[in-house]
Scaffold this active site. Structure first.
Site, mmCIF file in Angstrom:
data_model
loop_
_atom_site.group_PDB
_atom_site.id
_atom_site.type_symbol
_atom_site.label_atom_id
_atom_site.label_comp_id
_atom_site.label_asym_id
_atom_site.label_seq_id
_atom_site.Cartn_x
_atom_site.Cartn_y
_atom_site.Cartn_z
ATOM 1 C CG HIS A 157 -1.556 1.231 0.985
ATOM 2 N ND1 HIS A 157 -2.842 1.305 0.624
ATOM 3 C CD2 HIS A 157 -1.885 2.429 1.985
ATOM 4 C CE1 HIS A 157 -3.397 2.027 0.286
ATOM 5 N NE2 HIS A 157 -3.045 3.441 1.208
ATOM 6 C CB CYS A 158 1.833 3.244 -2.461
ATOM 7 S SG CYS A 158 3.036 4.746 -2.847
ATOM 8 N N PRO A 159 0.566 5.404 -0.512
ATOM 9 C CG PRO A 159 2.244 6.497 2.109
ATOM 10 C CD PRO A 159 2.049 5.257 1.364
#
Length: 300
Positions: A157-159
């Site tokens: 998961h990439c913010p």
């Protein structure tokens, strides 16, 4: 069968009867359509996404108004302006696609008795259940605590894109890192040329801003470009390496056993970017056409 701790995102149930489908709420009668936009309502991710766009716009401002417009060579300004703006547009388009494309979410709440019976499982067949979103989980899917969904071939998961990087949006994330690295490199090269030019000329005639303001703007751009060049280059290389080896970041971290058929590195690239190879690989608006590139081949 190897067991996993209870706090791991993946829970393996050996038989369908153990899934306790009566504890699952039936899914909504109508799932999201192709016209619905995928967007994660996460405060941290939204802030990071907005910061990403603001940093690109800052670089655009400094490149155009501080370096290119004051330049005496018109061809130099036109060429570099066209290249930088094209790369910046592709970077932001890739970011938008990576952020607003369903990464491969598994339908929520489908671990119902009716759905399990429709699978027509063989006696003793292993199935996967996610107790967090109450879904029958496909192979190579993992649960994301931010998206609150199981994602097929979830890498991480990439913010910065406010989304998971998974089966259906990995291409856009890779293009985003590549184009950000390219505009960062391009900006650093132009800053170097601008400093050389201004040292040889009078700083007062070197731009539309005062010399101290010009230096501060260029230093900030230099710092931003160097930081993101290193970060996105490493991320781009990591992603390409993972794609070629057909192994996601989570699978590498958990050292999960590979049960899928080993394919060539070139075929693995086609699985993500589309089959066959074409200029569309670099186009963030082109949806990958897998064609003959088989997404899932498992060892029986």
């Amino acid at each position: 069968m190897k067991s996993f701790p209870a706090n791991r995102s993946r829970d393996i149930e050996r038989q369908a009867g153990y899934l306790q489908p009566e504890h699952c709420v039936p899914p909504p009668p109508r799932g999201p359509s192709a016209d619905d936009m995928w967007f994660i309502r996460d405060g941290c991710g939204i802030v990071c996404g907005v910061i990403t766009w603001l940093l690109v716009f800052y670089a655009e401002f400094v490149v155009v108004f501080v370096m290119l417009l004051p330049a005496k060579n018109v061809l130099y300004s036109i060429f570099n302006g066209a290249v930088f703006n094209a790369l910046a547009f592709l970077a932001l388009a890739s970011h938008f696609k990576a952020m607003c494309t369903d990464p491969g979410a598994v339908p929520k709440g489908n671990a119902t008795k009716e759905f399990i019976e429709s699978l027509q499982l063989r006696p003793g067949q292993v199935v996967y259940k996610c107790p967090k979103c109450c879904s029958i989980k496909p192979d190579r899917a993992h649960h994301c605590s931010v998206c609150k969904r199981c994602i097929k071939k979830m890498d991480h998961h990439c913010p910065w894109v406010n989304n998971c990087v998974g089966e259906t949006n990995q291409k856009y994330f890779v293009l985003f890192t590549m184009y950000i690295a390219l505009i960062s490199l391009h900006a650093l090269i132009m800053v170097a040329f601008h400093f050389v030019f201004c040292f040889e000329e009078d700083w007062a005639k070197c731009g539309n801003f005062s010399p101290p303001t010009t230096v501060i703007l260029l230093v900030f751009l230099c710092f931003e470009g160097l930081l993101f060049l290193i970060f996105t280059s490493v991320m781009f290389g990591t992603q390409v390496h993972s794609i070629c080896n057909d192994e996601t970041g989570i699978e590498q971290l958990k050292k999960e056993e590979k049960r899928w058929v080993k394919k060539s590195k070139w075929m693995n690239m086609k699985v993500v970017f589309g089959h066959p190879f074409s200029i569309a690989w670099l186009n963030p608006f082109a949806t990958p056409d897998h064609g003959k590139a088989n997404l899932y081949q498992y060892v029986v």
